[in-house]
Design a protein around this motif. Structure first.
Motif, mmCIF file in Angstrom:
data_model
loop_
_atom_site.group_PDB
_atom_site.id
_atom_site.type_symbol
_atom_site.label_atom_id
_atom_site.label_comp_id
_atom_site.label_asym_id
_atom_site.label_seq_id
_atom_site.Cartn_x
_atom_site.Cartn_y
_atom_site.Cartn_z
ATOM 1 N N HIS A 39 34.603 42.896 38.462
ATOM 2 C CA HIS A 39 35.916 43.071 38.986
ATOM 3 C C HIS A 39 36.522 42.141 38.603
ATOM 4 O O HIS A 39 36.174 41.155 38.063
ATOM 5 C CB HIS A 39 35.763 42.964 40.638
ATOM 6 C CG HIS A 39 34.831 41.325 41.070
ATOM 7 N ND1 HIS A 39 33.601 41.868 41.003
ATOM 8 C CD2 HIS A 39 35.525 40.622 41.297
ATOM 9 C CE1 HIS A 39 33.491 40.069 41.845
ATOM 10 N NE2 HIS A 39 34.144 40.171 41.867
ATOM 11 N N CYS A 40 38.245 42.428 38.449
ATOM 12 C CA CYS A 40 39.329 40.991 37.633
ATOM 13 C C CYS A 40 39.112 40.027 39.174
ATOM 14 O O CYS A 40 38.732 40.019 39.425
ATOM 15 C CB CYS A 40 41.119 41.516 37.755
ATOM 16 S SG CYS A 40 41.629 40.558 37.940
ATOM 17 N N THR A 41 38.330 38.640 37.917
ATOM 18 C CA THR A 41 38.844 38.223 39.539
ATOM 19 C C THR A 41 39.923 37.718 39.850
ATOM 20 O O THR A 41 39.280 36.150 40.771
ATOM 21 C CB THR A 41 37.726 36.513 37.816
ATOM 22 O OG1 THR A 41 38.923 36.656 37.351
ATOM 23 C CG2 THR A 41 37.322 36.810 37.402
ATOM 24 N N ALA A 42 41.176 37.781 39.353
ATOM 25 C CA ALA A 42 42.421 37.042 40.797
ATOM 26 C C ALA A 42 42.145 38.083 41.390
ATOM 27 O O ALA A 42 42.922 37.616 42.363
ATOM 28 C CB ALA A 42 43.153 37.256 38.864
ATOM 29 N N CYS A 43 43.344 39.408 41.540
ATOM 30 C CA CYS A 43 43.490 40.433 42.098
ATOM 31 C C CYS A 43 42.093 41.265 42.877
ATOM 32 O O CYS A 43 41.837 42.034 43.484
ATOM 33 C CB CYS A 43 43.957 41.639 41.676
ATOM 34 S SG CYS A 43 43.467 42.885 40.595
ATOM 35 N N ASN A 44 40.662 41.154 41.882
ATOM 36 C CA ASN A 44 39.282 41.216 42.990
ATOM 37 C C ASN A 44 39.160 43.487 42.771
ATOM 38 O O ASN A 44 38.072 43.950 43.539
ATOM 39 C CB ASN A 44 39.304 41.365 44.114
ATOM 40 C CG ASN A 44 38.428 40.139 44.208
ATOM 41 O OD1 ASN A 44 37.561 39.865 43.950
ATOM 42 N ND2 ASN A 44 38.988 39.333 45.868
ATOM 43 N N ARG A 64 45.476 40.625 29.979
ATOM 44 C CA ARG A 64 45.500 40.515 31.156
ATOM 45 C C ARG A 64 45.159 42.120 31.697
ATOM 46 O O ARG A 64 44.915 43.029 31.147
ATOM 47 C CB ARG A 64 47.138 41.093 30.600
ATOM 48 C CG ARG A 64 48.233 39.485 30.904
ATOM 49 C CD ARG A 64 49.857 39.810 30.837
ATOM 50 N NE ARG A 64 49.972 38.436 30.176
ATOM 51 C CZ ARG A 64 50.642 37.298 30.375
ATOM 52 N NH1 ARG A 64 50.080 37.400 31.924
ATOM 53 N NH2 ARG A 64 50.757 36.622 29.830
ATOM 54 N N CYS A 65 44.984 41.827 33.000
ATOM 55 C CA CYS A 65 44.740 42.516 34.053
ATOM 56 C C CYS A 65 45.920 43.424 34.133
ATOM 57 O O CYS A 65 46.780 43.004 34.638
ATOM 58 C CB CYS A 65 44.661 42.085 35.302
ATOM 59 S SG CYS A 65 44.119 43.412 36.672
ATOM 60 N N ARG A 66 45.624 45.292 33.906
ATOM 61 C CA ARG A 66 45.705 45.950 34.398
ATOM 62 C C ARG A 66 47.085 46.541 35.504
ATOM 63 O O ARG A 66 47.949 46.488 36.086
ATOM 64 C CB ARG A 66 45.079 48.019 33.777
ATOM 65 C CG ARG A 66 45.728 48.452 33.356
ATOM 66 C CD ARG A 66 44.905 49.310 32.861
ATOM 67 N NE ARG A 66 44.052 49.874 33.971
ATOM 68 C CZ ARG A 66 43.381 50.530 34.853
ATOM 69 N NH1 ARG A 66 45.480 51.420 34.983
ATOM 70 N NH2 ARG A 66 42.960 50.980 35.664
ATOM 71 N N THR A 67 46.205 45.637 36.608
ATOM 72 C CA THR A 67 47.260 45.768 38.066
ATOM 73 C C THR A 67 48.189 44.397 38.049
ATOM 74 O O THR A 67 49.103 44.322 38.562
ATOM 75 C CB THR A 67 46.568 46.489 38.994
ATOM 76 O OG1 THR A 67 45.021 45.787 38.667
ATOM 77 C CG2 THR A 67 46.319 47.837 38.818
ATOM 78 N N CYS A 68 47.213 43.336 38.122
ATOM 79 C CA CYS A 68 47.589 42.326 38.668
ATOM 80 C C CYS A 68 48.640 41.642 37.866
ATOM 81 O O CYS A 68 49.146 39.839 38.169
ATOM 82 C CB CYS A 68 47.093 41.144 38.872
ATOM 83 S SG CYS A 68 45.833 40.557 38.468
ATOM 84 N N GLN A 69 48.311 41.630 36.166
ATOM 85 C CA GLN A 69 48.767 41.585 34.939
ATOM 86 C C GLN A 69 48.366 39.756 34.640
ATOM 87 O O GLN A 69 49.130 38.638 34.281
ATOM 88 C CB GLN A 69 50.181 41.272 34.892
ATOM 89 C CG GLN A 69 51.099 42.476 35.808
ATOM 90 C CD GLN A 69 50.589 43.327 34.096
ATOM 91 O OE1 GLN A 69 50.519 42.752 32.704
ATOM 92 N NE2 GLN A 69 50.161 44.519 34.217
HETATM 93 ZN ZN LIG Z 1 43.397 41.946 38.185
#
Ligand SMILES: [Zn+2]
Length: 255
Positions: A39-44, A64-69
């Protein structure tokens, strides 16, 4: 080795590198390495398979993460690329053999220890302690042989333990952690005592040069220096890949 072999084995290396990234992230946090899924470590948000392709996804997502950037660390593609190179180098050196599996497992452990020590300044026992046992057990049948392995693990651990004790008694600060002691014992168990000593020499010199460069460039004093396990990992990979001719030359020279 045919072109198809190179491509397949290189891709296998990239996939293993992707798993090493999971270990690097989760082991210091005491999380399971096989659950939950990535999972993304920023937005999970759980990652789709197309966000999990080694090297390619990071480049396609431009880091960059696709959702939280939030930026994704370049450590991930770097670890994947290095693991791919390690797989190809080891295949070239050992061919399809039991030693190939042992040396690749060792190299993967070094990559994980390198990154965890760099980020968290710890060398988890969960890698180093089984590493000592596995390295010695493999040497019962495979190079470097059990005598060289046993001397390597005893002297490797012993030397750093003594240096750490002397440093502690004279300076009153912890200079060498027990993690470094166990890591060099593991390196000795896998590679044998001559390559273990070469690893220690390479790590000490590169660590000293790096430390002086940091001080000279005004980026901080001795405290800002990189952790020693990071240098041990690089020294061990270089020794395993290129050290044997140096050791042969040296031992032959003084025979
Ligand atoms: Zn993210």
């Amino acid at each position: 080795m045919t072109a198809l072999h190179v491509i397949l084995f290189g891709m296998f290396g990239l996939a293993v590198g992707s798993f090493l990234n999971v270990c690097i992230y989760r082991l210091p946090r005491r999380e399971s390495v096989n659950w939950p899924a990535s999972h993304c470590t920023a937005c999970n948000r759980p990652l789709g398979w197309y966000e999990n392709v080694p090297l390619v996804s990071w480049l396609a997502l431009r880091g960059r993460c696709r959702t939280c950037q939030q930026p994704i660390s370049p450590m991930y593609p770097i670890v994947e690329a290095i693991t791919g190179v390690v797989f190809l180098t080891a295949y070239e050196m050992y061919g399809l053999s039991p030693l190939l599996a042992v040396r690749i497992a060792f190299a993967c452990a070094m990559i994980v220890l390198f990154a965890i020590d760099l980020r968290h300044r710890i060398l988890p026992n969960v890698i180093t302690v089984p590493g000592i046992v596995v390295g010695f057990a493999a040497a019962l049948w495979l190079p470097p042989g059990w005598q060289s392995s046993l001397i390597g693990l005893a002297v490797g651990g012993g030397v750093l333990f003594v240096i750490g004790e002397v440093y502690y008694r004279t300076r009153g600060v912890e200079g060498m952690g027990m993690g470094d002691v166990k890591m060099l014992a593991m390196i000795g168990a896998f590679l044998g005592w001559p390559l273990m000593l070469l690893t220690l020499i390479l790590a000490s010199f590169s660590g000293a040069i790096f430390g002086v460069a940091m001080i000279v460039s005004g980026r901080g004093g001795a405290k800002a220096a990189l952790p020693f396990g990071t240098f041990l990992a690089v020294g061990a990979l270089v020794s395993a890949a290129a050290g044997q001719p140096i050791v042969d030359w040296y031992l032959g020279f003084y025979r």
